[in-house]
Design an enzyme around this catalytic site. Structure first.
Site, mmCIF file in Angstrom:
data_model
loop_
_atom_site.group_PDB
_atom_site.id
_atom_site.type_symbol
_atom_site.label_atom_id
_atom_site.label_comp_id
_atom_site.label_asym_id
_atom_site.label_seq_id
_atom_site.Cartn_x
_atom_site.Cartn_y
_atom_site.Cartn_z
ATOM 1 N N CYS A 40 0.737 -1.061 -0.296
ATOM 2 C CA CYS A 40 -0.053 0.016 -0.194
ATOM 3 C C CYS A 40 1.219 1.413 0.155
ATOM 4 O O CYS A 40 1.975 1.277 -0.444
ATOM 5 C CB CYS A 40 -0.542 0.089 0.971
ATOM 6 S SG CYS A 40 -0.469 0.157 3.070
ATOM 7 N N ASN A 96 2.494 1.265 4.268
ATOM 8 C CA ASN A 96 3.061 0.145 5.170
ATOM 9 C C ASN A 96 2.065 0.261 6.253
ATOM 10 O O ASN A 96 3.527 -0.506 7.205
ATOM 11 C CB ASN A 96 4.256 -0.590 4.274
ATOM 12 C CG ASN A 96 4.489 -1.905 5.114
ATOM 13 O OD1 ASN A 96 5.558 -1.865 5.487
ATOM 14 N ND2 ASN A 96 3.511 -2.908 4.836
ATOM 15 N N CYS A 152 -1.103 0.881 7.594
ATOM 16 C CA CYS A 152 -3.291 0.231 7.696
ATOM 17 C C CYS A 152 -3.420 -0.504 6.450
ATOM 18 O O CYS A 152 -3.384 -1.905 7.664
ATOM 19 C CB CYS A 152 -3.530 1.909 7.076
ATOM 20 S SG CYS A 152 -3.611 3.405 7.575
ATOM 21 N N ARG A 153 -3.240 -0.523 5.432
ATOM 22 C CA ARG A 153 -3.924 -2.055 4.786
ATOM 23 C C ARG A 153 -2.720 -2.860 4.873
ATOM 24 O O ARG A 153 -3.086 -4.338 5.163
ATOM 25 C CB ARG A 153 -4.057 -1.576 3.311
ATOM 26 C CG ARG A 153 -5.125 -0.033 3.762
ATOM 27 C CD ARG A 153 -5.168 0.384 1.984
ATOM 28 N NE ARG A 153 -4.588 1.664 2.019
ATOM 29 C CZ ARG A 153 -4.519 2.177 0.602
ATOM 30 N NH1 ARG A 153 -5.431 2.079 -0.299
ATOM 31 N NH2 ARG A 153 -3.186 3.048 1.029
ATOM 32 N N SER A 154 -1.363 -3.021 3.861
ATOM 33 C CA SER A 154 -0.416 -4.227 3.671
ATOM 34 C C SER A 154 -0.546 -4.908 5.286
ATOM 35 O O SER A 154 -0.151 -6.048 5.061
ATOM 36 C CB SER A 154 0.369 -3.941 3.164
ATOM 37 O OG SER A 154 1.247 -2.362 3.540
ATOM 38 N N ASP A 172 -8.219 3.816 1.373
ATOM 39 C CA ASP A 172 -7.337 3.959 2.160
ATOM 40 C C ASP A 172 -7.597 4.470 3.747
ATOM 41 O O ASP A 172 -8.458 5.575 2.923
ATOM 42 C CB ASP A 172 -5.780 5.369 1.760
ATOM 43 C CG ASP A 172 -5.388 5.771 2.779
ATOM 44 O OD1 ASP A 172 -5.889 5.267 3.970
ATOM 45 O OD2 ASP A 172 -4.136 6.672 2.382
HETATM 46 P P1 4NP Z 1 -2.164 2.682 4.260
HETATM 47 O O1 4NP Z 1 -2.271 3.958 4.443
HETATM 48 O O2 4NP Z 1 -1.502 3.289 2.767
HETATM 49 O O3 4NP Z 1 -3.177 1.959 4.142
HETATM 50 O O4 4NP Z 1 -1.052 2.468 5.512
HETATM 51 C C1 4NP Z 1 -1.488 5.131 4.777
HETATM 52 C C2 4NP Z 1 -1.141 6.261 5.991
HETATM 53 C C3 4NP Z 1 -0.390 7.430 5.708
HETATM 54 C C4 4NP Z 1 -0.446 7.884 5.061
HETATM 55 C C5 4NP Z 1 -1.513 7.700 3.719
HETATM 56 C C6 4NP Z 1 -1.756 5.981 4.003
HETATM 57 N N1 4NP Z 1 0.558 8.408 4.976
HETATM 58 O O5 4NP Z 1 0.733 10.071 3.938
HETATM 59 O O6 4NP Z 1 1.212 9.190 5.453
#
Ligand code: 4NP
Length: 146
Positions: A3, A6, A8-10, A117
């Site tokens: 994602c 790294n 939240c989702r992955s 997201d």
């Molecule tokens: P992820 O979510 O891609 O599912 O881990 C996010 C985590 C952090 C950010 C964006 C999306 N960020 O902008 O810091």
């Protein structure tokens, strides 16, 4: 499992798939396309929803996806179309490109569907993400275990 951050989702996708395959046979890992959260533990909301369903993901640490991952892994599942672009930009050849797919293609083939997201949303978003990834990793695990 890839994602953006790294965190939240992955990490949920990694934890779910790991819980469904034999670790002696299948190596599962996750990464982010960005460098925003290198070395960070998963988002507390991901940790909480995983724990609610009996999964511990607190040992995971954020890392950034690199070209070398094309050597290490046979399948690269991305969460959304932006991840898909960023990962395939690093592909060195067609064989690398072919390893990359949207994880939700496993349950909604050919729809181009993304795992939303949940970073800027509430708890509900994480529950929703968990349930989608649970279904998608059921299919992946079945394929890998056959
Ligand atoms: P992820 O979510 O891609 O599912 O881990 C996010 C985590 C952090 C950010 C964006 C999306 N960020 O902008 O810091």
């Amino acid at each position: 499992m890839v994602c953006l951050g790294n965190i939240c989702r992955s990490p949920l996708a990694e934890g779910l798939l790991k819980s469904k395959v034999d670790s002696n046979k299948v190596m599962v890992d996750s990464a982010g396309t960005s460098n925003y959260h290198i070395g960070d533990t998963p988002d507390p909301r991901s940790i909480a929803v995983a724990r609610k369903y009996g999964l511990d993901i607190t040992d995971q640490l954020g890392r950034q996806f690199t070209k070398d991952d094309f050597e290490e892994f046979d399948y690269i599942y991305v969460m959304d179309n932006s991840n898909y672009r960023n990962v395939t930009l690093l592909a060195r050849n067609e064989k690398d490109q072919e390893k990359v797919s949207l994880i939700l293609d496993k349950i909604f083939p050919n729809e181009g569907a993304s795992v939303p997201d949940p970073y800027h949303g509430g708890e509900h978003g994480f529950e929703n993400v968990y349930n989608m990834l649970d279904e998608a990793t059921d299919v992946i695990a079945k394929e890998l275990n056959n």
